[in-house]
Motif scaffolding. Sequence first.
Motif, PDB file in Angstrom:
ATOM      1  N   ASP A 182      49.344  21.181  44.749  1.00 48.02           N
ATOM      2  CA  ASP A 182      49.017  22.569  44.417  1.00 48.02           C
ATOM      3  C   ASP A 182      49.645  23.460  45.490  1.00 48.02           C
ATOM      4  N   ALA A 183      50.763  24.078  45.114  1.00 48.28           N
ATOM      5  CA  ALA A 183      51.513  24.859  46.114  1.00 48.28           C
ATOM      6  C   ALA A 183      51.421  26.354  45.833  1.00 48.28           C
ATOM      7  N   TYR A 184      50.358  26.757  45.163  1.00 51.44           N
ATOM      8  CA  TYR A 184      50.297  28.153  44.713  1.00 51.44           C
ATOM      9  C   TYR A 184      49.473  29.066  45.631  1.00 51.44           C
ATOM     10  N   ARG A 185      48.794  28.473  46.576  1.00 54.44           N
ATOM     11  CA  ARG A 185      47.841  29.234  47.374  1.00 54.44           C
ATOM     12  C   ARG A 185      48.452  30.507  47.977  1.00 54.44           C
ATOM     13  N   ASP A 186      49.576  30.365  48.637  1.00 54.61           N
ATOM     14  CA  ASP A 186      50.155  31.516  49.336  1.00 54.61           C
ATOM     15  C   ASP A 186      50.627  32.592  48.368  1.00 54.61           C
ATOM     16  N   ILE A 187      51.224  32.155  47.260  1.00 58.55           N
ATOM     17  CA  ILE A 187      51.731  33.182  46.333  1.00 58.55           C
ATOM     18  C   ILE A 187      50.580  33.954  45.687  1.00 58.55           C
ATOM     19  N   ILE A 188      49.467  33.277  45.461  1.00 57.04           N
ATOM     20  CA  ILE A 188      48.337  33.988  44.845  1.00 57.04           C
ATOM     21  C   ILE A 188      47.723  34.964  45.849  1.00 57.04           C
ATOM     22  N   ILE A 189      47.624  34.526  47.082  1.00 60.27           N
ATOM     23  CA  ILE A 189      47.058  35.429  48.094  1.00 60.27           C
ATOM     24  C   ILE A 189      47.960  36.658  48.244  1.00 60.27           C
ATOM     25  N   ASP A 190      49.282  36.452  48.260  1.00 60.07           N
ATOM     26  CA  ASP A 190      50.211  37.592  48.323  1.00 60.07           C
ATOM     27  C   ASP A 190      50.089  38.470  47.083  1.00 60.07           C
ATOM     28  N   PHE A 191      49.976  37.810  45.933  1.00 65.72           N
ATOM     29  CA  PHE A 191      49.882  38.531  44.666  1.00 65.72           C
ATOM     30  C   PHE A 191      48.652  39.439  44.642  1.00 65.72           C
ATOM     31  N   LYS A 192      47.549  38.896  45.132  1.00 68.98           N
ATOM     32  CA  LYS A 192      46.303  39.673  45.113  1.00 68.98           C
ATOM     33  C   LYS A 192      46.346  40.845  46.088  1.00 68.98           C
ATOM     34  N   LYS A 193      47.254  40.759  47.058  1.00 67.33           N
ATOM     35  CA  LYS A 193      47.354  41.862  48.034  1.00 67.33           C
ATOM     36  C   LYS A 193      48.104  43.059  47.455  1.00 67.33           C
ATOM     37  N   ARG A 194      48.824  42.826  46.342  1.00 68.69           N
ATOM     38  CA  ARG A 194      49.606  43.922  45.765  1.00 68.69           C
ATOM     39  C   ARG A 194      48.694  45.085  45.361  1.00 68.69           C
ATOM     40  N   LYS A 195      49.286  46.241  45.273  1.00 60.49           N
ATOM     41  CA  LYS A 195      48.528  47.406  44.804  1.00 60.49           C
ATOM     42  C   LYS A 195      48.074  47.108  43.375  1.00 60.49           C
ATOM     43  N   THR A 196      46.802  47.330  43.120  1.00 56.85           N
ATOM     44  CA  THR A 196      46.320  47.012  41.779  1.00 56.85           C
ATOM     45  C   THR A 196      46.402  48.232  40.869  1.00 56.85           C
ATOM     46  N   VAL A 197      46.515  47.962  39.592  1.00 63.25           N
ATOM     47  CA  VAL A 197      46.468  49.016  38.592  1.00 63.25           C
ATOM     48  C   VAL A 197      45.290  48.718  37.662  1.00 63.25           C
ATOM     49  N   VAL A 198      44.804  49.722  36.992  1.00 53.20           N
ATOM     50  CA  VAL A 198      43.727  49.515  36.020  1.00 53.20           C
ATOM     51  C   VAL A 198      44.371  49.415  34.648  1.00 53.20           C
ATOM     52  N   LYS A 199      44.030  48.385  33.904  1.00 57.65           N
ATOM     53  CA  LYS A 199      44.651  48.258  32.584  1.00 57.65           C
ATOM     54  C   LYS A 199      43.646  47.999  31.466  1.00 57.65           C
ATOM     55  N   ALA A 200      42.393  47.854  31.810  1.00 57.19           N
ATOM     56  CA  ALA A 200      41.393  47.583  30.771  1.00 57.19           C
ATOM     57  C   ALA A 200      40.069  48.240  31.131  1.00 57.19           C
ATOM     58  N   LEU A 201      39.469  48.864  30.140  1.00 52.80           N
ATOM     59  CA  LEU A 201      38.154  49.481  30.351  1.00 52.80           C
ATOM     60  C   LEU A 201      37.170  48.974  29.307  1.00 52.80           C
ATOM     61  N   CYS A 202      35.955  48.784  29.768  1.00 58.55           N
ATOM     62  CA  CYS A 202      34.850  48.494  28.863  1.00 58.55           C
ATOM     63  C   CYS A 202      34.041  49.784  28.794  1.00 58.55           C
ATOM     64  N   LEU A 203      34.124  50.468  27.676  1.00 57.44           N
ATOM     65  CA  LEU A 203      33.425  51.755  27.553  1.00 57.44           C
ATOM     66  C   LEU A 203      32.023  51.531  26.982  1.00 57.44           C
ATOM     67  N   HIS A 204      31.031  51.898  27.760  1.00 57.34           N
ATOM     68  CA  HIS A 204      29.651  51.756  27.291  1.00 57.34           C
ATOM     69  C   HIS A 204      29.321  52.977  26.447  1.00 57.34           C
ATOM     70  N   MET A 205      29.594  52.867  25.169  1.00 58.45           N
ATOM     71  CA  MET A 205      29.445  54.016  24.277  1.00 58.45           C
ATOM     72  C   MET A 205      27.986  54.404  24.116  1.00 58.45           C
ATOM     73  N   ALA A 206      27.108  53.439  24.235  1.00 55.11           N
ATOM     74  CA  ALA A 206      25.679  53.718  24.061  1.00 55.11           C
ATOM     75  C   ALA A 206      24.873  52.850  25.015  1.00 55.11           C
ATOM     76  N   HIS A 207      24.125  53.480  25.862  1.00 54.31           N
ATOM     77  CA  HIS A 207      23.119  52.715  26.601  1.00 54.31           C
ATOM     78  C   HIS A 207      21.839  52.797  25.785  1.00 54.31           C
ATOM     79  N   ASP A 208      21.923  52.261  24.618  1.00 52.15           N
ATOM     80  CA  ASP A 208      20.811  52.237  23.685  1.00 52.15           C
ATOM     81  C   ASP A 208      21.173  51.202  22.627  1.00 52.15           C
ATOM     82  N   CYS A 209      20.160  50.683  21.950  1.00 55.11           N
ATOM     83  CA  CYS A 209      20.446  49.648  20.964  1.00 55.11           C
ATOM     84  C   CYS A 209      19.420  49.703  19.843  1.00 55.11           C
ATOM     85  N   ASN A 210      19.854  49.310  18.644  1.00 56.79           N
ATOM     86  CA  ASN A 210      18.928  49.263  17.517  1.00 56.79           C
ATOM     87  C   ASN A 210      18.380  47.861  17.294  1.00 56.79           C
ATOM     88  N   LEU A 211      18.702  46.942  18.196  1.00 50.17           N
ATOM     89  CA  LEU A 211      18.023  45.646  18.210  1.00 50.17           C
ATOM     90  C   LEU A 211      17.329  45.489  19.565  1.00 50.17           C
TER      91      LEU A 211
END
Lengths: 461, 49
Positions: free
Chosen positions: A80-109
Amino acid sequence: MVHRYKNNGYNIVLDVASGSVHVVDDLVYEMIGLYEEHDRDEIRDAMLKMFGDAYSSEEIDETYDEITSIKDAGQLFTEDAYRDIIIDFKKRKTVVKALCLHMAHDCNLACRYCFAEEGTYHGQKRELMSYEVGKKALDFLIENSGNRVNLEVDFFGGEPLMNFEVVKQLVAYGRSREKEAGKNFRFTLTTNGVLLDDEVTEFCNREISNVVLSLDGRKCVNDRMRPARNGQGSFDIIVPKFKRFVEQRGDKSYYVRGTFTHENLDFYQDFLAMADLGFKEISIEPVVAPPSASYSIKEEDIAAICEEYDKLAKDLIEREKSGKPITFFHFKIDLNGGPCVYKRLSGCGSGTEYLAVTPGGDLYPCHQFVGIDEFKLGDVDHGITNTAVVEDFKCCNVYAKDKCKDCFARFYCSGGCAANAYQFHGNILDAYDIGCELQRKRIECAIMIKAALADTEEGDS
Amino acid sequence: MKRIKTLTASTMDKTVVNGGCGECQTSCQSACKTSCTVGNQSCEHKEEQ
């Protein structure tokens, strides 16, 4: 690292770091178990002792050479030779690409196991997301997505269809910005189905790339855990709606998604109930609940759950062979393609590229952290202000987790769910142990299914 | 290889070169909201791999 296991008559060898999978006979299976710690002569002696005269010394030596050639080809005992590349990868500037929109903090169940506590999320008030807040959330997403083209927005709750008008408005707004922003929105929606009607169906079929329909399987199981707020079961309300929805869905993606608990460890029966209703895309997950809850999965349930997964895996093979396949989300695996190493090892993206937005516009690392004050990241007006928490999530990867170090599943689960780790250990760098056990079993089943189907294809040709 | 059937001679290391674009689906946006299932997501560049 090599993971060997037997399932449904197959001896399977997974070379963890390369992702290679081999189906082997008993002799190879035993020899691979000894290969790293013993030399050729020791292994030959051990095999002669183990199998008697079933194999000659020459056959064993030949087999030893076969194993060595696969190792030399980088398909066995790969480092497993991926450790260093993943640590470097995670250091990159992050972008936001997915949102979970809580349309309702209420429920009918009023589902008993709901981690969102019927939409109130740890005591938050019952409210719906306004169009203005949702619009700011989409603007925030576009502005913070860098050069990512595909942006994902999940309409979630509580129950998002309690706020359907705003869902429609936000989809229209997102679409109106796609071209000038150079983005492609993929909208998804998770619903309990109570408010599903023809208008919603038509809208979803036009705009929503994947719809998750919540149903726990058998009527008795579903109604025990998923009652309406007046205590009545929801099965008879939602199932006709789900069937009609799926009939009209065409080839667009959907999942009928259930949760199993300590109270229905025989969840294979719930899969069958869903299949009998005609659903072809099914997901059933174990409940994640505090040990004090009567319905939580206990350590001693693991063996029974694994047996159910085995039954389910065999069933899926038969359905595939008979030309009437059903997709079970948690057994889906692409051995030849699938995600890149970065995706596999860097985690689900919670707290960095995936965020949840509350009806009031607060940002959290994911839907499961909503309402836990220390994890509040900021809001849609000011963006991310609590950068320390984002940094914690940036460092969250399989190499930062002790429990993942020697686990064969780390390339498939990506270190597991940070929220579950926090819930059970108060630390996102830990892992929810029962969840890990079950994840490992699901991966074993998924690979076994591939082995069985490859066997069939070979038999056919 | 008479005793060994290789289902996939996967070369995950090759994805180090072209991977990491981040365009693929976020796992919790699919059909799991309470676990983390990354290994079954599709690569957006599968054709190019």
